[in-house]
Scaffold this motif. Structure first.
Motif, PDB file in Angstrom:
ATOM      1  N   LEU A 154     -25.493  -9.305 -28.883  1.00 56.55           N
ATOM      2  CA  LEU A 154     -26.215  -8.918 -27.968  1.00 56.55           C
ATOM      3  C   LEU A 154     -27.637  -9.405 -27.930  1.00 56.55           C
ATOM      4  O   LEU A 154     -28.217  -9.056 -28.916  1.00 56.55           O
ATOM      5  N   PHE A 155     -28.426  -9.942 -26.858  1.00 56.09           N
ATOM      6  CA  PHE A 155     -29.679 -10.285 -26.894  1.00 56.09           C
ATOM      7  C   PHE A 155     -30.322  -9.289 -25.936  1.00 56.09           C
ATOM      8  O   PHE A 155     -30.039  -9.537 -24.691  1.00 56.09           O
ATOM      9  N   ARG A 156     -31.203  -8.489 -26.353  1.00 58.40           N
ATOM     10  CA  ARG A 156     -31.724  -7.341 -25.337  1.00 58.40           C
ATOM     11  C   ARG A 156     -33.034  -7.266 -25.845  1.00 58.40           C
ATOM     12  O   ARG A 156     -33.386  -6.988 -27.092  1.00 58.40           O
ATOM     13  N   GLN A 157     -34.028  -7.028 -24.738  1.00 59.19           N
ATOM     14  CA  GLN A 157     -35.424  -6.771 -25.224  1.00 59.19           C
ATOM     15  C   GLN A 157     -36.246  -7.510 -26.233  1.00 59.19           C
ATOM     16  O   GLN A 157     -36.589  -7.173 -27.157  1.00 59.19           O
ATOM     17  N   GLY A 158     -35.575  -8.786 -26.462  1.00 58.91           N
ATOM     18  CA  GLY A 158     -36.349  -9.817 -27.411  1.00 58.91           C
ATOM     19  C   GLY A 158     -35.530  -9.710 -28.709  1.00 58.91           C
ATOM     20  O   GLY A 158     -36.182 -10.701 -29.533  1.00 58.91           O
ATOM     21  N   LYS A 159     -34.786  -9.117 -28.788  1.00 64.65           N
ATOM     22  CA  LYS A 159     -33.995  -9.132 -30.104  1.00 64.65           C
ATOM     23  C   LYS A 159     -32.486  -9.279 -29.977  1.00 64.65           C
ATOM     24  O   LYS A 159     -32.062  -8.893 -29.007  1.00 64.65           O
ATOM     25  N   TYR A 160     -31.855  -9.857 -31.287  1.00 63.70           N
ATOM     26  CA  TYR A 160     -30.330  -9.614 -31.184  1.00 63.70           C
ATOM     27  C   TYR A 160     -29.909  -8.317 -31.960  1.00 63.70           C
ATOM     28  O   TYR A 160     -30.394  -7.530 -32.678  1.00 63.70           O
ATOM     29  N   HIS A 161     -28.798  -7.688 -31.264  1.00 64.37           N
ATOM     30  CA  HIS A 161     -28.133  -6.541 -31.740  1.00 64.37           C
ATOM     31  C   HIS A 161     -26.750  -6.577 -32.051  1.00 64.37           C
ATOM     32  O   HIS A 161     -25.983  -7.382 -31.400  1.00 64.37           O
ATOM     33  N   ASP A 162     -26.202  -5.886 -32.891  1.00 66.31           N
ATOM     34  CA  ASP A 162     -24.788  -5.819 -33.191  1.00 66.31           C
ATOM     35  C   ASP A 162     -24.055  -5.084 -32.068  1.00 66.31           C
ATOM     36  O   ASP A 162     -24.612  -4.100 -31.452  1.00 66.31           O
ATOM     37  N   GLU A 163     -22.739  -5.293 -31.796  1.00 64.64           N
ATOM     38  CA  GLU A 163     -21.829  -4.779 -31.309  1.00 64.64           C
ATOM     39  C   GLU A 163     -20.883  -4.019 -31.951  1.00 64.64           C
ATOM     40  O   GLU A 163     -20.246  -4.773 -32.603  1.00 64.64           O
ATOM     41  N   ILE A 164     -20.616  -2.719 -32.038  1.00 64.55           N
ATOM     42  CA  ILE A 164     -19.606  -1.971 -32.775  1.00 64.55           C
ATOM     43  C   ILE A 164     -18.468  -1.613 -32.192  1.00 64.55           C
ATOM     44  O   ILE A 164     -18.505  -1.049 -30.933  1.00 64.55           O
ATOM     45  N   LEU A 165     -17.340  -2.029 -32.689  1.00 63.15           N
ATOM     46  CA  LEU A 165     -16.015  -1.837 -32.225  1.00 63.15           C
ATOM     47  C   LEU A 165     -15.782  -0.364 -32.770  1.00 63.15           C
ATOM     48  O   LEU A 165     -15.581  -0.224 -34.060  1.00 63.15           O
ATOM     49  N   MET A 166     -15.193   0.296 -31.903  1.00 61.47           N
ATOM     50  CA  MET A 166     -14.582   1.601 -32.328  1.00 61.47           C
ATOM     51  C   MET A 166     -13.068   1.980 -31.793  1.00 61.47           C
ATOM     52  O   MET A 166     -13.020   1.403 -30.737  1.00 61.47           O
ATOM     53  N   SER A 167     -12.303   2.972 -32.410  1.00 60.18           N
ATOM     54  CA  SER A 167     -11.019   3.085 -31.857  1.00 60.18           C
ATOM     55  C   SER A 167     -10.534   4.545 -32.244  1.00 60.18           C
ATOM     56  O   SER A 167     -11.231   5.182 -33.316  1.00 60.18           O
ATOM     57  N   LEU A 168      -9.609   5.034 -31.590  1.00 63.59           N
ATOM     58  CA  LEU A 168      -9.062   6.346 -32.049  1.00 63.59           C
ATOM     59  C   LEU A 168      -7.426   6.077 -31.839  1.00 63.59           C
ATOM     60  O   LEU A 168      -7.255   5.587 -30.782  1.00 63.59           O
ATOM     61  N   LEU A 169      -6.747   6.443 -32.611  1.00 59.60           N
ATOM     62  CA  LEU A 169      -5.086   6.258 -32.583  1.00 59.60           C
ATOM     63  C   LEU A 169      -4.610   7.637 -32.422  1.00 59.60           C
ATOM     64  O   LEU A 169      -5.085   8.777 -32.481  1.00 59.60           O
TER      65      LEU A 169
END
Length: 175
Positions: A154-169
């Motif tokens: 993600l590019f937001r407010q002039g910087k790149y950011h990670d996207e974290i994938l989460m789950s619950l079984l």
């Protein structure tokens, strides 16, 4: 409809549209919700979205309200994979008075209970941006585990950011 300790998950109503537009046009709220350009919503955008909300689709959208009846945000199932029994969820608390006070985790727990007990899926997944530390703590508090990271997604407010994938079984939920 579905009630937790602090919130109720109910159907969206026409009277929620104006407030939802206000919430979603607040940059602090909006920046956490979508990967695209955080361009302002119009009233017509919200009305169009509202007209597409239906109980007969494979998405389940709930308005969040306090037990006193105040509309504060929304949550729901954005996607269901019936073959693999997986649901992808999302949530937002638009009213900042209710941030960091347990309303988000109560809403997530109520939604998770609905999904596992009524929809009968095996896995609930979500994505969260790395800068949204409040949400990450909330999801972990609700039992979600980090599965992976999409680096600089993600590019937001002039910087790149990670996207974290989460789950619950389902088996983790019932432990």
């Amino acid at each position: 409809m579905y009630q937790g300790q602090l919130v109720r998950l109910r159907e969206y109503r026409k009277e929620d549209i104006e407030k939802a537009k206000e919430f979603l046009n607040d940059f602090e709220v909006r920046k956490n919700l979508q990967i695209g350009v955080p361009y302002p919503y119009t009233l017509e955008d919200e009305e169009k979205w509202y007209s597409n909300v239906s109980a007969v689709k494979d998405t389940y959208t709930f308005a969040l309200e306090t037990l006193e009846g105040l509309y504060i945000g929304g949550c729901g199932i954005n996607q269901i994979d019936w073959k693999n029994r997986k649901a992808v969820i999302g949530i937002f608390i638009g009213d900042k008075e209710y941030w960091s006070k347990g309303y988000g985790s109560d809403a997530i727990n109520t939604l998770v209970k609905f999904i596992f007990e009524e929809i009968n899926v095996n896995k609930i997944a979500l994505c969260v941006y790395s800068f949204n530390e409040r949400a990450i703590k909330c999801y972990e508090k609700c039992g979600f585990t980090r599965e992976g990271v999409l680096r600089e997604e993600l590019f937001r407010q002039g910087k790149y950011h990670d996207e974290i994938l989460m789950s619950l079984l389902k088996r983790e939920y019932y432990k």
